[in-house]
Design a protein around this motif. Structure first.
Motif, PDB file in Angstrom:
ATOM      1  N   GLY A 107      39.989  38.058  32.736  1.00 34.80           N
ATOM      2  CA  GLY A 107      40.988  37.945  33.813  1.00 34.80           C
ATOM      3  C   GLY A 107      42.237  37.296  33.254  1.00 34.80           C
ATOM      4  O   GLY A 107      42.215  36.120  32.887  1.00 34.80           O
ATOM      5  N   LEU A 108      43.327  38.056  33.162  1.00 38.26           N
ATOM      6  CA  LEU A 108      44.543  37.542  32.512  1.00 38.26           C
ATOM      7  C   LEU A 108      45.654  37.368  33.525  1.00 38.26           C
ATOM      8  O   LEU A 108      46.729  37.960  33.420  1.00 38.26           O
ATOM      9  CB  LEU A 108      44.933  38.473  31.364  1.00 38.26           C
ATOM     10  CG  LEU A 108      43.843  38.479  30.284  1.00 38.26           C
ATOM     11  CD1 LEU A 108      43.802  39.788  29.550  1.00 38.26           C
ATOM     12  CD2 LEU A 108      43.999  37.315  29.336  1.00 38.26           C
ATOM     13  N   GLY A 109      45.365  36.557  34.548  1.00 37.62           N
ATOM     14  CA  GLY A 109      46.358  36.280  35.586  1.00 37.62           C
ATOM     15  C   GLY A 109      46.982  34.914  35.394  1.00 37.62           C
ATOM     16  O   GLY A 109      47.259  34.490  34.264  1.00 37.62           O
ATOM     17  N   GLY A 112      44.276  32.712  33.278  1.00 42.13           N
ATOM     18  CA  GLY A 112      43.745  33.276  32.033  1.00 42.13           C
ATOM     19  C   GLY A 112      44.790  33.553  30.976  1.00 42.13           C
ATOM     20  O   GLY A 112      44.575  33.270  29.787  1.00 42.13           O
ATOM     21  N   ARG A 136      46.787  46.789  31.618  1.00 35.09           N
ATOM     22  CA  ARG A 136      46.926  45.336  31.790  1.00 35.09           C
ATOM     23  C   ARG A 136      46.529  44.605  30.502  1.00 35.09           C
ATOM     24  O   ARG A 136      47.128  43.594  30.139  1.00 35.09           O
ATOM     25  CB  ARG A 136      46.069  44.837  32.961  1.00 35.09           C
ATOM     26  CG  ARG A 136      46.538  45.316  34.313  1.00 35.09           C
ATOM     27  CD  ARG A 136      47.942  44.820  34.605  1.00 35.09           C
ATOM     28  NE  ARG A 136      47.990  43.379  34.750  1.00 35.09           N
ATOM     29  CZ  ARG A 136      48.095  42.749  35.905  1.00 35.09           C
ATOM     30  NH1 ARG A 136      48.215  43.436  37.013  1.00 35.09           N
ATOM     31  NH2 ARG A 136      48.116  41.431  35.968  1.00 35.09           N
ATOM     32  N   PRO A 141      37.628  36.355  42.703  1.00 36.81           N
ATOM     33  CA  PRO A 141      36.286  35.819  42.949  1.00 36.81           C
ATOM     34  C   PRO A 141      35.201  36.877  43.118  1.00 36.81           C
ATOM     35  O   PRO A 141      34.069  36.682  42.684  1.00 36.81           O
ATOM     36  CB  PRO A 141      36.462  34.995  44.232  1.00 36.81           C
ATOM     37  CG  PRO A 141      37.858  35.216  44.700  1.00 36.81           C
ATOM     38  CD  PRO A 141      38.639  35.834  43.605  1.00 36.81           C
ATOM     39  N   LEU A 178      36.138  29.212  36.854  1.00 41.76           N
ATOM     40  CA  LEU A 178      37.259  28.807  37.705  1.00 41.76           C
ATOM     41  C   LEU A 178      37.009  29.193  39.159  1.00 41.76           C
ATOM     42  O   LEU A 178      37.432  28.492  40.072  1.00 41.76           O
ATOM     43  CB  LEU A 178      38.562  29.431  37.188  1.00 41.76           C
ATOM     44  CG  LEU A 178      39.269  28.653  36.079  1.00 41.76           C
ATOM     45  CD1 LEU A 178      39.691  27.265  36.573  1.00 41.76           C
ATOM     46  CD2 LEU A 178      38.434  28.480  34.831  1.00 41.76           C
ATOM     47  N   SER A 179      36.329  30.314  39.391  1.00 36.95           N
ATOM     48  CA  SER A 179      36.022  30.729  40.768  1.00 36.95           C
ATOM     49  C   SER A 179      34.787  29.964  41.235  1.00 36.95           C
ATOM     50  O   SER A 179      33.736  30.554  41.553  1.00 36.95           O
ATOM     51  CB  SER A 179      35.779  32.235  40.829  1.00 36.95           C
ATOM     52  OG  SER A 179      36.891  32.940  40.309  1.00 36.95           O
ATOM     53  N   SER A 213      38.067  20.545  35.710  1.00 34.40           N
ATOM     54  CA  SER A 213      38.651  19.881  36.887  1.00 34.40           C
ATOM     55  C   SER A 213      39.590  20.820  37.627  1.00 34.40           C
ATOM     56  O   SER A 213      39.731  20.733  38.845  1.00 34.40           O
ATOM     57  CB  SER A 213      39.402  18.626  36.453  1.00 34.40           C
ATOM     58  OG  SER A 213      38.496  17.738  35.828  1.00 34.40           O
ATOM     59  N   ALA A 223      42.278  22.416  39.633  1.00 33.91           N
ATOM     60  CA  ALA A 223      43.350  21.922  40.491  1.00 33.91           C
ATOM     61  C   ALA A 223      42.989  20.623  41.199  1.00 33.91           C
ATOM     62  O   ALA A 223      43.749  20.143  42.027  1.00 33.91           O
ATOM     63  CB  ALA A 223      43.711  22.989  41.524  1.00 33.91           C
ATOM     64  N   VAL A 283      38.138  24.142  44.844  1.00 33.34           N
ATOM     65  CA  VAL A 283      38.209  22.721  44.537  1.00 33.34           C
ATOM     66  C   VAL A 283      37.160  21.951  45.337  1.00 33.34           C
ATOM     67  O   VAL A 283      36.564  20.988  44.833  1.00 33.34           O
ATOM     68  CB  VAL A 283      39.631  22.144  44.737  1.00 33.34           C
ATOM     69  CG1 VAL A 283      40.611  22.791  43.769  1.00 33.34           C
ATOM     70  CG2 VAL A 283      40.118  22.276  46.154  1.00 33.34           C
ATOM     71  N   ASN A 327      51.096  33.243  40.702  1.00 37.65           N
ATOM     72  CA  ASN A 327      50.229  33.237  41.872  1.00 37.65           C
ATOM     73  C   ASN A 327      50.449  31.927  42.635  1.00 37.65           C
ATOM     74  O   ASN A 327      49.945  30.879  42.234  1.00 37.65           O
ATOM     75  CB  ASN A 327      48.759  33.359  41.408  1.00 37.65           C
ATOM     76  CG  ASN A 327      47.793  33.404  42.571  1.00 37.65           C
ATOM     77  OD1 ASN A 327      48.174  33.214  43.725  1.00 37.65           O
ATOM     78  ND2 ASN A 327      46.535  33.657  42.268  1.00 37.65           N
ATOM     79  N   THR A 367      47.802  29.292  43.159  1.00 38.86           N
ATOM     80  CA  THR A 367      47.181  28.621  42.006  1.00 38.86           C
ATOM     81  C   THR A 367      48.138  27.609  41.398  1.00 38.86           C
ATOM     82  O   THR A 367      49.262  27.955  41.037  1.00 38.86           O
ATOM     83  CB  THR A 367      46.765  29.681  40.959  1.00 38.86           C
ATOM     84  OG1 THR A 367      45.710  30.457  41.524  1.00 38.86           O
ATOM     85  CG2 THR A 367      46.274  29.061  39.663  1.00 38.86           C
ATOM     86  N   THR A 399      45.957  24.002  36.666  1.00 33.29           N
ATOM     87  CA  THR A 399      44.622  24.602  36.495  1.00 33.29           C
ATOM     88  C   THR A 399      44.422  25.115  35.064  1.00 33.29           C
ATOM     89  O   THR A 399      43.419  24.799  34.418  1.00 33.29           O
ATOM     90  CB  THR A 399      44.423  25.738  37.522  1.00 33.29           C
ATOM     91  OG1 THR A 399      44.873  25.277  38.794  1.00 33.29           O
ATOM     92  CG2 THR A 399      42.974  26.135  37.620  1.00 33.29           C
TER      93      THR A 399
END
Ligand code: NAI
Ligand code: OAA
Length: 267
Positions: free
Chosen positions: A7-9, A12, A39, A72, A92-93, A118, A120, A189, A241, A244, A248
């Protein structure tokens, strides 16, 4: 160590770029997984050395650690093969770990590890310490700008009027387990806080719409037999995003740097 990024958002891509520029000692970018070939090529074009591209099912076979920074709903497509391969999975999700005891049980058999950075949120170290004694209450209060909540399905379905608020309004409060069902987009979180200590049934979450805020704000309040603490974080959004926070990706980089550091700070 070879690190795979799935996932390269907003999260990532930053981690991949830091690996690419040699910013994480002892770690190199071992592979990436993207939504499609275009992508992946776009992401690789931002790197000095293009990374091999793998599917979510293949990437763990080529890496020591896989970082999950996916939408997710794709979490399990990556988690299952990574756990089966006995590798480390950085999640992360975190919301997707709720109710997945079978995944933890399988990891115990394959030697895989599941790590939650940790991200966010703050204070997971203190909660873990306090949880060795007795926790009395853990509450996470998430306050969002009104626009960040107005379109949530729970708000619309229950005709909760958030227009013209002159003061903060409690939109929902309850056990993280229950809040997660109606605010799935806001609970990573809260699940991280829960897994650090008191569990999702006993950790309480409140979601507030706050007209005075421009950024998401999380406050964690803990009462325990060793210490009482209250911590607040306001996250600056990423350009990619707005949901986010910038911290993070930095938290993931810090976690990876810790892998080879002689000094470990925090629990
Ligand atoms: N634990 C924490 O503190 C935080 C967790 N998150 C969570 O982390 C996750 C990632 O967040 P962001 O980076 O902001 O999301 P994002 O939406 O910016 O990035 C996700 C990326 O996955 C890609 N993708 C879609 N389908 C794919 C596929 N089949 N294979 C590989 N990649 C695919 C998308 O194209 C996109 O680039 C989300 O679940 C988010 O809720 C976000 C903020 C804080
Ligand atoms: O505040 C943030 O950056 C993200 C957030 O609420 C979550 O993912 O649970």
């Amino acid at each position: 160590m070879k690190i795979g990024i799935a996932g390269l958002g907003a999260i990532g891509l930053h981690v991949a770029q830091e690996l690419d520029r040699g910013g994480i000692p002892g770690c190199e970018l071992g592979g990436i997984s993207a939504r499609n070939a275009d992508r992946a090529a776009e992401a690789n074009a931002t790197l000095s050395k293009p990374a091999p591209v793998y599917t979510l099912h293949e990437i763990a076979d080529h890496c020591d650690i896989v970082v999950e920074t996916l939408p997710p709903q794709l979490f399990m497509d990556l988690a299952i093969p990574t756990i089966e391969a006995g590798k480390e999975l950085i999640v992360l999700s975190a919301s997707q770990l709720m109710g997945q005891q079978a995944l933890f049980d399988r990891a115990a058999e394959t030697g895989a590890k599941i790590l939650i950075p940790s991200g966010a949120i703050l204070g997971l170290d203190a909660i873990k310490g306090a949880a060795v004694g007795n926790l009395v209450s853990v509450v996470i209060e998430t306050r969002k700008p009104v626009a960040g909540l107005a379109k949530a399905p729970y708000v619309i379905d229950n005709n909760i009027d958030l227009s013209n608020l002159s003061e903060p309004k409690l939109v929902m409060g309850g056990a993280v387990t229950d809040v997660a069902k109606v605010f799935p987009a806001n609970v990573n979180v809260a699940v991280a806080v829960s897994l650090a200590g008191y569990g999702t049934d006993k950790t309480r979450m409140e979601v507030w719409a706050d007209p005075s805020l421009e950024k998401n704000q999380h406050t964690v309040r803990v009462v325990s037999d060793s210490s009482d603490f209250t911590m607040t974080i306001q996250n600056r959004p990423t350009e990619e995003n707005p949901a986010t926070g910038k911290i993070t990706a930095l938290s993931v980089i810090a976690m990876l740097r810790q892998k080879t550091s002689v000094l470990q700070v925090g629990t």
